[in-house]
Design a protein around this motif. Structure first.
Motif, PDB file in Angstrom:
ATOM      1  N   ALA A 191      62.893  88.133  97.507  1.00  0.00           N
ATOM      2  CA  ALA A 191      64.202  87.581  97.842  1.00  0.00           C
ATOM      3  C   ALA A 191      65.151  87.736  96.659  1.00  0.00           C
ATOM      4  O   ALA A 191      64.767  87.563  95.494  1.00  0.00           O
ATOM      5  CB  ALA A 191      64.063  86.105  98.205  1.00  0.00           C
TER       6      ALA A 191
ATOM      7  N   GLY B 216      61.190  89.649 107.207  1.00  0.00           N
ATOM      8  CA  GLY B 216      62.256  89.226 106.315  1.00  0.00           C
ATOM      9  C   GLY B 216      63.644  89.396 106.895  1.00  0.00           C
ATOM     10  O   GLY B 216      63.818  89.687 108.078  1.00  0.00           O
ATOM     11  N   ARG B 217      64.650  89.234 106.023  1.00  0.00           N
ATOM     12  CA  ARG B 217      66.045  89.369 106.421  1.00  0.00           C
ATOM     13  C   ARG B 217      66.835  90.032 105.301  1.00  0.00           C
ATOM     14  O   ARG B 217      66.514  89.872 104.120  1.00  0.00           O
ATOM     15  CB  ARG B 217      66.676  87.998 106.725  1.00  0.00           C
ATOM     16  CG  ARG B 217      66.160  87.329 107.984  1.00  0.00           C
ATOM     17  CD  ARG B 217      67.010  86.112 108.324  1.00  0.00           C
ATOM     18  NE  ARG B 217      67.037  85.144 107.243  1.00  0.00           N
ATOM     19  CZ  ARG B 217      68.141  84.529 106.793  1.00  0.00           C
ATOM     20  NH1 ARG B 217      69.318  84.794 107.333  1.00  0.00           N
ATOM     21  NH2 ARG B 217      68.066  83.643 105.817  1.00  0.00           N
TER      22      ARG B 217
ATOM     23  N   GLN C  43      67.519  91.369 110.648  1.00  0.00           N
ATOM     24  CA  GLN C  43      66.317  90.554 110.680  1.00  0.00           C
ATOM     25  C   GLN C  43      65.134  91.393 111.174  1.00  0.00           C
ATOM     26  O   GLN C  43      65.267  92.592 111.436  1.00  0.00           O
ATOM     27  CB  GLN C  43      66.529  89.353 111.589  1.00  0.00           C
ATOM     28  CG  GLN C  43      66.890  89.744 113.022  1.00  0.00           C
ATOM     29  CD  GLN C  43      67.330  88.564 113.849  1.00  0.00           C
ATOM     30  OE1 GLN C  43      67.119  87.423 113.491  1.00  0.00           O
ATOM     31  NE2 GLN C  43      67.953  88.837 114.986  1.00  0.00           N
TER      32      GLN C  43
ATOM     33  N   GLU D 208      65.225  86.924 101.785  1.00  0.00           N
ATOM     34  CA  GLU D 208      63.897  86.339 101.624  1.00  0.00           C
ATOM     35  C   GLU D 208      62.915  87.457 101.326  1.00  0.00           C
ATOM     36  O   GLU D 208      63.260  88.639 101.432  1.00  0.00           O
ATOM     37  CB  GLU D 208      63.486  85.576 102.880  1.00  0.00           C
ATOM     38  CG  GLU D 208      63.562  86.385 104.156  1.00  0.00           C
ATOM     39  CD  GLU D 208      63.447  85.536 105.416  1.00  0.00           C
ATOM     40  OE1 GLU D 208      62.530  85.819 106.208  1.00  0.00           O
ATOM     41  OE2 GLU D 208      64.249  84.606 105.602  1.00  0.00           O
ATOM     42  N   ASP D 209      61.710  87.084 100.914  1.00  0.00           N
ATOM     43  CA  ASP D 209      60.683  88.104 100.665  1.00  0.00           C
ATOM     44  C   ASP D 209      60.514  88.954 101.920  1.00  0.00           C
ATOM     45  O   ASP D 209      60.341  88.416 103.017  1.00  0.00           O
ATOM     46  CB  ASP D 209      59.357  87.449 100.292  1.00  0.00           C
ATOM     47  CG  ASP D 209      59.431  86.710  98.956  1.00  0.00           C
ATOM     48  OD1 ASP D 209      60.405  86.936  98.213  1.00  0.00           O
ATOM     49  OD2 ASP D 209      58.526  85.909  98.669  1.00  0.00           O
ATOM     50  N   SER D 210      60.561  90.266 101.745  1.00  0.00           N
ATOM     51  CA  SER D 210      60.632  91.149 102.913  1.00  0.00           C
ATOM     52  C   SER D 210      59.738  92.371 102.751  1.00  0.00           C
ATOM     53  O   SER D 210      59.402  92.772 101.630  1.00  0.00           O
ATOM     54  CB  SER D 210      62.082  91.621 103.136  1.00  0.00           C
ATOM     55  OG  SER D 210      62.959  90.527 103.316  1.00  0.00           O
TER      56      SER D 210
END
Length: 237
Positions: A35, A55-56, A75, A99-101
């Motif tokens: 993130a 994630g996003r 997303q 966020e973590d993705s």
């Protein structure tokens, strides 16, 4: 060939059949990002597509005043990126992970070979590109034609289509967003958003539940932003 099933969650890959989507997945390689990290910056070479497995991502544009306007929020299940078949191009926007993705990366050179080999996939890819252009057009329509109230009302509709949960008292936007984030999405200040949300609340168009916005009068929002009743995979964040 069968089309990929649409599960009600807005995404932008429904134009691809299951068979052709499997071909695209075969040429992806995975990459993980924490993130707050950036996938690319404005001006970086644009020669890849990205599919969000987890994630996003927010896609932003820098303004002359040094602010960053949020153009898209992608997303899980979304495909995005910029490739140009005619000449080397650079990114017009920047992309940052919220966020973590985990994303699947498609190199332009691999994509070109695949499209050359499979004409039906090439047609579906053209439809996907058309969708992405229409998304951009509707975003700038919101920002330019009906003022900040229209832009905010359209944003609330998009948030409802993307994160909404139907209840007896209205449509709950399940994603909590701060007012400064809403301001960044429509190119205004947090104070202006505070005032407009207060007016909508006074008119009983929205309420709040545990800091989540509840849309109680969607027709009011549609009237203000001159809603064109676009399908959900277009009218989304």
């Amino acid at each position: 060939m069968t089309s990929r099933e649409y599960d009600g969650k807005p995404n932008n890959t429904s134009y691809f059949t299951e068979e052709n989507w499997a071909k695209l997945k075969e040429i992806m390689y995975p990459a993980s990002y924490p993130a707050g990290s950036h996938l690319f910056w404005e001006g970086d070479p644009a020669d890849k597509l990205y599919f969000i497995d987890k994630g996003r991502v927010k896609v932003t544009k820098a303004t002359d005043e040094g602010k960053r306007l949020i153009i898209y929020m992608y997303q899980e299940g979304d495909l995005f990126g910029q490739v140009d078949p005619f000449h080397e191009s650079v990114h017009s926007f920047g992309a940052e992970f919220l966020e973590d993705s985990v994303v699947g990366v498609i190199q332009q050179k691999d994509l070109e070979v695949l499209l050359w080999q499979h004409g039906d996939l090439a047609v579906e890819f053209m439809k996907w590109m058309g969708l992405m252009h229409r998304l951009t057009q509707t975003k700038f329509r919101d920002l330019m034609l009906f003022g900040k109230p229209g832009a905010l009302c359209s944003l609330l509709i998009r948030l409802g289509n993307t994160y909404g949960v139907e209840r007896e008292d209205g449509l709950v936007i399940g994603k909590r967003l701060k007012n400064n984030e809403l301001a960044d999405m429509i190119g205004t200040t947090r104070e202006t958003v505070n005032r407009m949300l207060g007016e909508l609340r006074k008119e009983k168009v929205i309420t709040y539940d545990d800091n989540c916005i509840v849309i109680t009068d969607p027709e009011y929002l549609r009237d203000i932003c001159h809603c064109e009743d676009c399908p959900k995979h277009i009218c989304r964040i």
